[in-house]
Enzyme design. Sequence first.
Site, short mmCIF file in Angstrom:
data_model
loop_
_atom_site.label_atom_id
_atom_site.label_comp_id
_atom_site.label_asym_id
_atom_site.label_seq_id
_atom_site.Cartn_x
_atom_site.Cartn_y
_atom_site.Cartn_z
N LYS A 1 4.04 3.11 -10.79
CA LYS A 1 2.59 3.11 -10.73
C LYS A 1 2.15 4.19 -9.74
O LYS A 1 2.37 4.07 -8.54
CB LYS A 1 2.02 1.77 -10.28
CG LYS A 1 0.52 1.73 -10.55
CD LYS A 1 -0.26 0.82 -9.65
CE LYS A 1 -0.62 1.40 -8.32
NZ LYS A 1 -1.58 2.52 -8.33
N CYS B 1 3.41 11.48 5.62
CA CYS B 1 3.86 10.27 6.30
C CYS B 1 4.48 10.58 7.66
O CYS B 1 4.32 9.82 8.60
CB CYS B 1 4.84 9.52 5.41
SG CYS B 1 6.11 10.57 4.73
P1 NAI Z 1 -2.13 2.30 0.03
O1 NAI Z 1 -0.88 2.03 0.75
O2 NAI Z 1 -3.06 1.15 -0.16
O3 NAI Z 1 -1.79 2.90 -1.42
C1 NAI Z 1 -0.52 3.37 -1.81
C2 NAI Z 1 -0.21 2.84 -3.19
O4 NAI Z 1 -0.18 1.42 -3.17
C3 NAI Z 1 -1.22 3.22 -4.27
O5 NAI Z 1 -0.55 3.48 -5.47
C4 NAI Z 1 -2.05 1.95 -4.40
O6 NAI Z 1 -2.65 1.81 -5.66
C5 NAI Z 1 -0.99 0.89 -4.19
N1 NAI Z 1 -1.51 -0.41 -3.78
C6 NAI Z 1 -2.61 -0.67 -3.04
N2 NAI Z 1 -2.76 -2.01 -2.86
C7 NAI Z 1 -1.72 -2.60 -3.50
C8 NAI Z 1 -1.29 -3.96 -3.67
N3 NAI Z 1 -1.97 -4.97 -3.18
N4 NAI Z 1 -0.16 -4.19 -4.37
C9 NAI Z 1 0.57 -3.18 -4.88
N5 NAI Z 1 0.20 -1.89 -4.76
C10 NAI Z 1 -0.92 -1.58 -4.08
O7 NAI Z 1 -2.86 3.50 0.76
P2 NAI Z 1 -4.32 4.14 0.56
O8 NAI Z 1 -5.33 3.06 0.41
O9 NAI Z 1 -4.26 5.13 -0.53
O10 NAI Z 1 -4.53 4.91 1.94
C11 NAI Z 1 -4.95 4.24 3.10
C12 NAI Z 1 -4.13 4.64 4.29
O11 NAI Z 1 -2.77 4.33 4.07
C13 NAI Z 1 -4.09 6.12 4.63
O12 NAI Z 1 -5.18 6.50 5.38
C14 NAI Z 1 -2.80 6.25 5.38
O13 NAI Z 1 -2.97 5.90 6.73
C15 NAI Z 1 -1.93 5.25 4.72
N6 NAI Z 1 -1.05 5.90 3.74
C16 NAI Z 1 0.17 6.26 4.15
C17 NAI Z 1 1.01 6.92 3.29
C18 NAI Z 1 2.35 7.33 3.74
O14 NAI Z 1 3.09 7.94 3.00
N7 NAI Z 1 2.69 7.01 4.95
C19 NAI Z 1 0.60 7.27 1.93
C20 NAI Z 1 -0.71 6.83 1.58
C21 NAI Z 1 -1.49 6.16 2.48
#
Ligand code: NAI
Length: 491
Positions: free
Chosen positions: A184, A293
């Site tokens: 996904k 990240c």
């Molecule tokens: P997120 O962690 O919520 O999203 C990442 C993935 O998880 C997306 O595909 C999203 O659709 C999915 N997802 C969201 N809620 C879910 C759930 N309940 N169950 C299963 N999958 C789910 O991150 P988001 O909202 O895009 O970004 C918010 C913050 O997260 C950013 O500001 C950053 O701080 C952090 N982040 C960190 C990343 C990293 O690689 N360290 C990557 C993306 C975000």
Amino acid sequence: MSLTEHPFLDGSPKGLFIDGKSVPARSGRTFEALNPATGALLATIAEGDAADIDRAVIAARNALDGPWGRMTPADRQMILLRLADILEARTESLALLDTLDMGAAIKRRRGNVGLLVSLLRYFAGMARAIHGETPHTSIPGMFAATVKEPVGVCGAIIPWNGPLWATGLKAGPVLATGCTLVLKPAEDASLSPLLFGEMCMEAGVPPGVINIVPGYGATAGAALAGHHGVDKLAFTGSDVTGRKIVQAASGNLKRVSLELGGKSPHIIFADADLAAAAPAAAVAAFANSGQICSAGTRLFVERAIHDDFVAEVARIAGTLRLGEGRYDETDLGPVVSARQLDRVTGYIDSGCSAGAKIVAGGTRLSGEAFDKGFFMPPTIFTDVADDMAIAREEIFGPVLSVFAFDSIDEVICRANATPFGLGAGVWTQDVSKAHRMGRELKAGSVWVNCYNTLDPAVPSGGYKGSGWGREYGPNHLEEHLNVKSLWINAA
Ligand code: NAI
Ligand code: MG
């Protein structure tokens, strides 16, 4: 921007990629892919939910029992090599698609395609290096051997900061080990993952082995994490969502690996090669507009050089050109979405109200070239206290917090005082300092006199709250294998 600017963006709605075919969502719902630099509509995409995840998991399960399950390591190696060739030949087009969808500068995206090609070739080799062992037992006449078997149906949930890259990183070990995948992508960047699915077919991957199901986290993502037909789940994203994934995965106790980002310290000693360290500090914090990240977002500078070093990093940050990522001269594109921009500006406001001082950037760019996009310039805070939110939490935008330090003991202690532990950087010319820092920093990767270096053969992953498991290298393959102990009584 017209919809015809990229061959994949031909105006037709993009389906889910399940069992080798592009199909609409069962619900018939769609969502929009937007360009964060211009606000332009790139495509409409089928919005998968639990029903579609279910379909994809069944396809992935059936594929294990089909021709894929009978393929040899040599067959899988050839498929991975062909896939790498296909990607390499389309580097420009793939880089542009990610740039349009999530904003980053095309030169960075090109580099990512190159790294992915190298990664797929690495896993092509590893496909033929899977082996068990024959431990000598102390039981007379008893022969024992370990056999490695594919773990089965893998799920993957990825973020938007490197969509093609993350897709390939999840698919590579799946293909090498003979597993299957339901991935996904992030709702903000699903286009190149869908195209990757199609390219797998071209490379000879049988239908159902690689399935790509775009949709929202709370629906499609949660359904995949909780699905009882999934044997292993790899998640990359925020720590908050990571915790939800772990809970959802507990239903069938599927194997889980997590890559949850961090708040990585980047430490500059006064004896360092400062001419090399300053640009590295800027790139570590601001590349991909800070949406990495392992970004080096806590910059610790030894007090004797603090002011000059910060001035130099600020000067370099000021030379970075912001704009639409598709132009070659652009260094930094927009952040991915209005939501992410709000998050970043919220952190900047919190830093200001807590008393930190802005020495570069700080306000969203405006004017004709920027108004329709989400452009935030490199922003540098000094006078940051260790307990401020900007010092502790992952921001995922071009925001750097700088701290002065006086001694090696002090900086080790402060650098490690975080719930995260993904990366850490150190600049020094003193070999004993380098060794001590390398040992004492609590992070999955410690870079000395470099930062964010990646190689397919070298594992990467988190200590502490930055995650579980390792990606890249032989460890990544092991995450996809079960170990079976085979006993034969030959007495
Ligand atoms: P997120 O962690 O919520 O999203 C990442 C993935 O998880 C997306 O595909 C999203 O659709 C999915 N997802 C969201 N809620 C879910 C759930 N309940 N169950 C299963 N999958 C789910 O991150 P988001 O909202 O895009 O970004 C918010 C913050 O997260 C950013 O500001 C950053 O701080 C952090 N982040 C960190 C990343 C990293 O690689 N360290 C990557 C993306 C975000
Ligand atoms: Mg987009």
